[in-house]
Design a protein around this motif. Structure first.
Motif, PDB file in Angstrom:
ATOM      1  N   SER A  57       0.826  -1.204   0.000  1.00  0.00           N
ATOM      2  CA  SER A  57       0.000   0.000   0.000  1.00  0.00           C
ATOM      3  C   SER A  57       0.861   1.255   0.000  1.00  0.00           C
ATOM      4  N   ASP A  58       1.894   1.268   0.852  1.00  0.00           N
ATOM      5  CA  ASP A  58       2.750   2.454   0.923  1.00  0.00           C
ATOM      6  C   ASP A  58       3.601   2.614  -0.328  1.00  0.00           C
ATOM      7  N   ALA A  59       3.970   1.510  -0.957  1.00  0.00           N
ATOM      8  CA  ALA A  59       4.696   1.602  -2.224  1.00  0.00           C
ATOM      9  C   ALA A  59       3.815   2.246  -3.295  1.00  0.00           C
ATOM     10  N   LEU A  60       2.535   1.902  -3.300  1.00  0.00           N
ATOM     11  CA  LEU A  60       1.607   2.517  -4.253  1.00  0.00           C
ATOM     12  C   LEU A  60       1.452   4.009  -3.984  1.00  0.00           C
ATOM     13  N   ILE A  61       1.420   4.378  -2.700  1.00  0.00           N
ATOM     14  CA  ILE A  61       1.348   5.801  -2.355  1.00  0.00           C
ATOM     15  C   ILE A  61       2.584   6.529  -2.868  1.00  0.00           C
ATOM     16  N   ALA A  62       3.753   5.910  -2.723  1.00  0.00           N
ATOM     17  CA  ALA A  62       4.987   6.519  -3.214  1.00  0.00           C
ATOM     18  C   ALA A  62       4.943   6.711  -4.727  1.00  0.00           C
ATOM     19  N   VAL A  63       4.418   5.715  -5.436  1.00  0.00           N
ATOM     20  CA  VAL A  63       4.299   5.835  -6.899  1.00  0.00           C
ATOM     21  C   VAL A  63       3.380   6.994  -7.258  1.00  0.00           C
ATOM     22  N   ARG A  64       2.246   7.091  -6.576  1.00  0.00           N
ATOM     23  CA  ARG A  64       1.291   8.168  -6.884  1.00  0.00           C
ATOM     24  C   ARG A  64       1.873   9.536  -6.551  1.00  0.00           C
ATOM     25  N   ALA A  65       2.650   9.615  -5.454  1.00  0.00           N
ATOM     26  CA  ALA A  65       3.144  10.910  -5.000  1.00  0.00           C
ATOM     27  C   ALA A  65       4.356  11.398  -5.791  1.00  0.00           C
ATOM     28  N   PHE A  66       5.215  10.467  -6.229  1.00  0.00           N
ATOM     29  CA  PHE A  66       6.507  10.889  -6.758  1.00  0.00           C
ATOM     30  C   PHE A  66       6.779  10.474  -8.196  1.00  0.00           C
ATOM     31  N   VAL A  67       5.909   9.682  -8.777  1.00  0.00           N
ATOM     32  CA  VAL A  67       6.102   9.266 -10.167  1.00  0.00           C
ATOM     33  C   VAL A  67       4.978   9.860 -11.008  1.00  0.00           C
ATOM     34  N   ASP A  68       5.321  10.357 -12.157  1.00  0.00           N
ATOM     35  CA  ASP A  68       4.324  10.964 -13.037  1.00  0.00           C
ATOM     36  C   ASP A  68       3.545   9.871 -13.751  1.00  0.00           C
ATOM     37  N   ALA A  69       2.807   9.106 -12.970  1.00  0.00           N
ATOM     38  CA  ALA A  69       2.004   8.014 -13.522  1.00  0.00           C
ATOM     39  C   ALA A  69       0.859   7.730 -12.567  1.00  0.00           C
ATOM     40  N   GLU A  70      -0.303   7.477 -13.122  1.00  0.00           N
ATOM     41  CA  GLU A  70      -1.478   7.162 -12.318  1.00  0.00           C
ATOM     42  C   GLU A  70      -2.049   5.843 -12.824  1.00  0.00           C
ATOM     43  N   LEU A  71      -1.877   4.804 -12.024  1.00  0.00           N
ATOM     44  CA  LEU A  71      -2.398   3.504 -12.404  1.00  0.00           C
ATOM     45  C   LEU A  71      -3.919   3.509 -12.300  1.00  0.00           C
ATOM     46  N   PRO A  72      -4.600   2.668 -13.077  1.00  0.00           N
ATOM     47  CA  PRO A  72      -6.065   2.619 -13.004  1.00  0.00           C
ATOM     48  C   PRO A  72      -6.537   2.298 -11.591  1.00  0.00           C
ATOM     49  N   ALA A  73      -7.522   3.073 -11.126  1.00  0.00           N
ATOM     50  CA  ALA A  73      -8.121   2.865  -9.798  1.00  0.00           C
ATOM     51  C   ALA A  73      -7.063   2.839  -8.696  1.00  0.00           C
ATOM     52  N   MET A  74      -6.112   3.759  -8.776  1.00  0.00           N
ATOM     53  CA  MET A  74      -5.008   3.783  -7.812  1.00  0.00           C
ATOM     54  C   MET A  74      -5.509   3.916  -6.378  1.00  0.00           C
ATOM     55  N   GLY A  75      -6.458   4.817  -6.149  1.00  0.00           N
ATOM     56  CA  GLY A  75      -6.984   5.012  -4.805  1.00  0.00           C
ATOM     57  C   GLY A  75      -7.619   3.747  -4.251  1.00  0.00           C
ATOM     58  N   TRP A  97      -6.826   0.593  -4.998  1.00  0.00           N
ATOM     59  CA  TRP A  97      -5.818  -0.400  -4.654  1.00  0.00           C
ATOM     60  C   TRP A  97      -5.027   0.005  -3.420  1.00  0.00           C
ATOM     61  N   ILE A  98      -4.753   1.300  -3.272  1.00  0.00           N
ATOM     62  CA  ILE A  98      -4.070   1.769  -2.063  1.00  0.00           C
ATOM     63  C   ILE A  98      -4.904   1.449  -0.832  1.00  0.00           C
ATOM     64  N   MET A  99      -6.191   1.768  -0.899  1.00  0.00           N
ATOM     65  CA  MET A  99      -7.050   1.566   0.268  1.00  0.00           C
ATOM     66  C   MET A  99      -7.375   0.096   0.486  1.00  0.00           C
ATOM     67  N   ALA A 100      -7.530  -0.664  -0.597  1.00  0.00           N
ATOM     68  CA  ALA A 100      -7.823  -2.095  -0.447  1.00  0.00           C
ATOM     69  C   ALA A 100      -6.675  -2.804   0.266  1.00  0.00           C
ATOM     70  N   THR A 101      -5.449  -2.513  -0.144  1.00  0.00           N
ATOM     71  CA  THR A 101      -4.304  -3.152   0.507  1.00  0.00           C
ATOM     72  C   THR A 101      -4.114  -2.624   1.926  1.00  0.00           C
ATOM     73  N   TYR A 102      -4.380  -1.350   2.140  1.00  0.00           N
ATOM     74  CA  TYR A 102      -4.235  -0.752   3.474  1.00  0.00           C
ATOM     75  C   TYR A 102      -5.252  -1.333   4.458  1.00  0.00           C
ATOM     76  N   ILE A 103      -6.506  -1.393   4.044  1.00  0.00           N
ATOM     77  CA  ILE A 103      -7.552  -1.940   4.931  1.00  0.00           C
ATOM     78  C   ILE A 103      -7.288  -3.404   5.229  1.00  0.00           C
ATOM     79  N   ALA A 104      -6.949  -4.162   4.185  1.00  0.00           N
ATOM     80  CA  ALA A 104      -6.636  -5.590   4.396  1.00  0.00           C
ATOM     81  C   ALA A 104      -5.434  -5.745   5.314  1.00  0.00           C
ATOM     82  N   ALA A 105      -4.437  -4.867   5.155  1.00  0.00           N
ATOM     83  CA  ALA A 105      -3.240  -4.935   5.996  1.00  0.00           C
ATOM     84  C   ALA A 105      -3.592  -4.757   7.466  1.00  0.00           C
ATOM     85  N   GLN A 106      -4.345  -3.710   7.761  1.00  0.00           N
ATOM     86  CA  GLN A 106      -4.693  -3.439   9.156  1.00  0.00           C
ATOM     87  C   GLN A 106      -5.582  -4.546   9.726  1.00  0.00           C
ATOM     88  N   ALA A 107      -6.537  -5.023   8.933  1.00  0.00           N
ATOM     89  CA  ALA A 107      -7.431  -6.082   9.401  1.00  0.00           C
ATOM     90  C   ALA A 107      -6.658  -7.370   9.685  1.00  0.00           C
TER      91      ALA A 107
END
Length: 225
Positions: A177-195, A197-207
């Protein structure tokens, strides 16, 4: 109704809230509902954990509750500021969460890959280097806090392997999840449905971390009976 039954209801509400949030990430990622629905996820997860355990709680459970609190601040406080300050606030609170997880997981280090499979530690080191490689060219003065955060994230993930399998899997998803955040914040690229995937992995991680903490907690209770 027993505490565990109430906890089950709270965890169920968290699951419903998570599903609603993820659906909103897909259909209306910029909506107010998407922002607001995220605010309730970590409190519900923490409430469920608090209900299913009882005082005096172990260091592991208390640390997890505190880490979920810092994670909630990381989810909410950045909405109050703009620009680089918003990102620093996010990193700051999640750094506190990672440090708190480390405190809770540290007693389990002898069962972690640090002792059982030291070569696996290299894989986590590669993940840290990869995250920093993504950040370094565009992060500017944010490189230092990102390096500190990535190192703590890797340490948390390594120590989680000693807690239980669900906790270890959850920690790996946190890294993703944090790697995806880094890609969104610092790389000029936006993967499909980035938000999403970031939240899906984050929520699953915490759960999964909470599930893994409960597994370790239950095993400890059985050993003391």
């Amino acid at each position: 109704m027993s505490r565990r039954a109430i906890a089950g209801t709270v965890f169920g509400a968290c699951a419903i809230g998570a599903a609603a949030h993820l659906l909103s990430q897909l259909v209306a990622p910029e909506s107010a509902f998407t922002d607001v629905s995220q605010w309730f996820l970590m409190p519900l997860l923490a409430a469920g954990l608090a209900l299913v355990t009882s005082a005096p709680r172990s260091r592991l459970v208390v640390s997890t509750l505190v880490a979920l609190g810092f994670s909630w601040l990381g989810d909410t406080a950045p909405d109050l500021v703009d620009g680089d300050a918003s990102f620093l606030v996010l990193v700051g609170f999640f750094l506190c969460a990672q440090l708190t997880y480390i405190v809770g997981f540290l007693p389990y280090r002898t069962a972690s890959v640090l002792r059982t499979r030291p070569w696996v530690v290299g894989l986590y080191a590669v993940a840290v280097v990869a995250i920093l490689a993504v950040c370094v060219s565009a992060a500017g003065i944010l490189v230092v806090p990102m390096a500190v955060y990535a190192s703590c994230l890797a340490a948390m993930a390594i120590l989680a392997t000693g807690v239980s399998r669900p906790a270890a899997i959850g920690a790996v998803l946190f890294v993703v999840s944090d790697a995806l955040i880094a890609v969104r914040a610092f790389v000029d690229a936006e993967l499909p449905a980035m938000g999403f995937w970031i939240m899906a992995t984050y929520i699953a991680a915490q759960a999964l971390i909470v599930r893994g903490v409960l597994t370790a907690h239950d095993q400890r209770v059985l050993q003391t009976q």
